[in-house]
Design an enzyme around this catalytic site. Structure first.
Site, PDB file in Angstrom:
ATOM      1  CB  SER A  35      -0.830   0.109   1.343  1.00 22.28           C
ATOM      2  OG  SER A  35      -1.675  -1.094   1.438  1.00 22.28           O
ATOM      3  CG  HIS A  45      -2.568  -5.621  -1.401  1.00 24.57           C
ATOM      4  ND1 HIS A  45      -1.267  -5.587  -1.304  1.00 24.57           N
ATOM      5  CD2 HIS A  45      -3.103  -4.968  -0.497  1.00 24.57           C
ATOM      6  CE1 HIS A  45      -0.820  -4.843  -0.096  1.00 24.57           C
ATOM      7  NE2 HIS A  45      -1.900  -4.379   0.267  1.00 24.57           N
ATOM      8  CG  HIS A  72      -0.677  -9.064   3.971  1.00 27.05           C
ATOM      9  ND1 HIS A  72      -1.568  -8.776   2.477  1.00 27.05           N
ATOM     10  CD2 HIS A  72      -0.057  -8.128   4.179  1.00 27.05           C
ATOM     11  CE1 HIS A  72      -0.919  -7.525   2.355  1.00 27.05           C
ATOM     12  NE2 HIS A  72      -0.275  -6.940   3.015  1.00 27.05           N
ATOM     13  CE1 TYR A  99      -4.534  -8.922   5.933  1.00 30.62           C
ATOM     14  CE2 TYR A  99      -2.695  -7.922   6.872  1.00 30.62           C
ATOM     15  CZ  TYR A  99      -3.592  -7.878   5.914  1.00 30.62           C
ATOM     16  OH  TYR A  99      -3.559  -6.852   4.808  1.00 30.62           O
ATOM     17  CD  GLU A 100      -4.161 -11.487   2.043  1.00 32.79           C
ATOM     18  OE1 GLU A 100      -4.956 -11.647   1.240  1.00 32.79           O
ATOM     19  OE2 GLU A 100      -2.996 -11.530   2.253  1.00 32.79           O
ATOM     20  CB  ALA A 119       0.915   0.886   4.485  1.00 33.54           C
ATOM     21  CG  MET A 167      -0.642  -5.783  10.138  1.00 31.57           C
ATOM     22  SD  MET A 167      -2.099  -5.632  10.007  1.00 31.57           S
ATOM     23  CE  MET A 167      -2.845  -4.370  10.964  1.00 31.57           C
ATOM     24  CB  SER A 168       3.365  -6.907   5.172  1.00 31.64           C
ATOM     25  OG  SER A 168       3.963  -5.677   4.952  1.00 31.64           O
ATOM     26  CG  ASN A 224      -1.917   4.606  10.448  1.00 32.33           C
ATOM     27  OD1 ASN A 224      -1.339   3.939   9.382  1.00 32.33           O
ATOM     28  ND2 ASN A 224      -1.749   4.262  11.692  1.00 32.33           N
ATOM     29  CG  HIS A 267      -7.895  -0.613   5.206  1.00 29.81           C
ATOM     30  ND1 HIS A 267      -6.500  -0.823   4.887  1.00 29.81           N
ATOM     31  CD2 HIS A 267      -8.216  -0.841   3.717  1.00 29.81           C
ATOM     32  CE1 HIS A 267      -6.073  -1.231   3.813  1.00 29.81           C
ATOM     33  NE2 HIS A 267      -7.002  -1.283   3.114  1.00 29.81           N
TER      34      HIS A 267
HETATM   35  N1  HPA Z   1      -0.705  -0.807  12.715  1.00 32.47           N
HETATM   36  C1  HPA Z   1      -0.347  -1.940  11.821  1.00 32.47           C
HETATM   37  N2  HPA Z   1      -0.256  -1.980  10.594  1.00 32.47           N
HETATM   38  C2  HPA Z   1      -0.374  -1.002   9.754  1.00 32.47           C
HETATM   39  C3  HPA Z   1      -0.850   0.407  10.372  1.00 32.47           C
HETATM   40  C4  HPA Z   1      -0.990   0.256  11.782  1.00 32.47           C
HETATM   41  O1  HPA Z   1      -0.920   1.502  12.386  1.00 32.47           O
HETATM   42  N3  HPA Z   1      -0.906   1.311   9.642  1.00 32.47           N
HETATM   43  C5  HPA Z   1      -0.588   0.512   8.276  1.00 32.47           C
HETATM   44  N4  HPA Z   1      -0.390  -0.822   8.273  1.00 32.47           N
END
Ligand code: HPA
Length: 277
Positions: free
Chosen positions: A29, A60, A82, A84-85, A112, A209-210, A233, A245
């Site tokens: 991202s 993605h 990922h 988490y998927e 990201a 998360m990656s 963020n 998101h």
């Molecule tokens: N936390 C975890 N993963 C993320 C975040 C976050 O704040 N922002 C983008 N991916």
């Protein structure tokens, strides 16, 4: 069904194009806009590469490109699997192992992330100097892979020379680039403010998360790795706002041109370095 084999997937890629890039770039991202800078030679849907998981996250795409970026031959992966998927780690790292089997020597991972460092702002970019694996598992867990190291040294996970190229690439487009430690969680929930305070104490500058599974697998395969985060963020509790998101995607959209230029310049500088050496 027989488990997928990275050698088989790499052989498929080799049949698909005569191009033999040594650099591969995984777009996360905030970086997909780099595709607009790519001179595309061939495009291949992940569904057509045996063993490649189909990404399920919006933004993605799940496509592999052969092309030239800033004049340099590259393989570009738009989208990743990922943890988490629900994929097992061997699926999350499958594309990385395929790239190694293909003959790629250098890998740029992008993602990201949420910012923990007090000096960071949403929209910043951060070069990874190191990581903390907080995913609760290790991608190398499981049977030993014949011919590959069992206990992989991660002292210099993120290659100094490639990091220097990222800094130069940022300077070339007048982008102020941060550097720091990326802490990987499994997700998909965002963190609690208490977790973020704890992670900051552990030395993390960003959380995501990656990337970490791919970086570890890549090091096992002997690839040089670099990684860069788009700080989409501020992490939970640091930001006054709740996390979403949507915010991640909005920031990624806002800084997409900078992200694309950074990646393009990096590829160009990489190509120049290859010619010199
Ligand atoms: N936390 C975890 N993963 C993320 C975040 C976050 O704040 N922002 C983008 N991916």
């Amino acid at each position: 069904m027989k488990p997928a084999n990275p050698q088989t997937a790499a052989a498929r890629l080799k049949k698909f194009s005569p191009l033999r890039p040594t650099l591969a770039i995984v777009l996360g991202s905030g970086f997909h806009h780099a595709l607009t800078e790519l001179r595309v030679d061939q495009k291949l849907a992940y569904a057509r590469i045996p063993g490649f998981p189909k990404p399920t996250v919006s933004g993605h795409a799940g496509e592999l490109y052969f092309g030239h970026l800033g004049g340099t031959p590259v393989l570009v992966l738009s989208g990743r699997a990922h943890f988490y998927e629900g994929h097992a780690m061997d699926r999350v790292t499958f594309a990385t192992r395929t790239l190694a089997a293909f003959g790629v020597t250098d890998l740029l991972l992008t993602n990201a992330a949420g910012g923990l460092n007090k000096h960071f702002h949403a929209g910043d970019f951060m070069v990874l100097t190191d990581h903390i694996n907080f995913m609760g598992t290790n991608p190398l867990r499981g049977s030993a892979i014949p011919g590959l190291m069992r206990f992989v040294d991660l002292t210099d996970t993120y290659d100094a020379e490639l990091r220097r190229l990222l800094s130069q690439a940022a300077t070339a487009c007048k982008l102020k680039i941060r550097s720091g430690v990326y802490l990987a969680v499994s997700g998909p929930s965002y963190e609690t403010p208490a977790e973020i305070r704890a992670f900051a104490r552990l030395g993390a500058d960003a959380v995501g998360m990656s990337t970490v599974p791919e970086a570890i697998a890549a090091r096992q395969c002997g690839l040089n790795v670099a990684a860069v985060s788009c700080i989409t963020n501020l992490a939970a509790g640091i930001s006054k706002d709740k996390l979403s998101h949507t915010e991640v995607l909005e920031t990624a959209e806002r800084v997409k041109t900078s992200g694309a230029q950074l990646i393009r310049n990096f590829a160009e500088l990489y190509g120049e370095l290859k010619i010199k050496n």
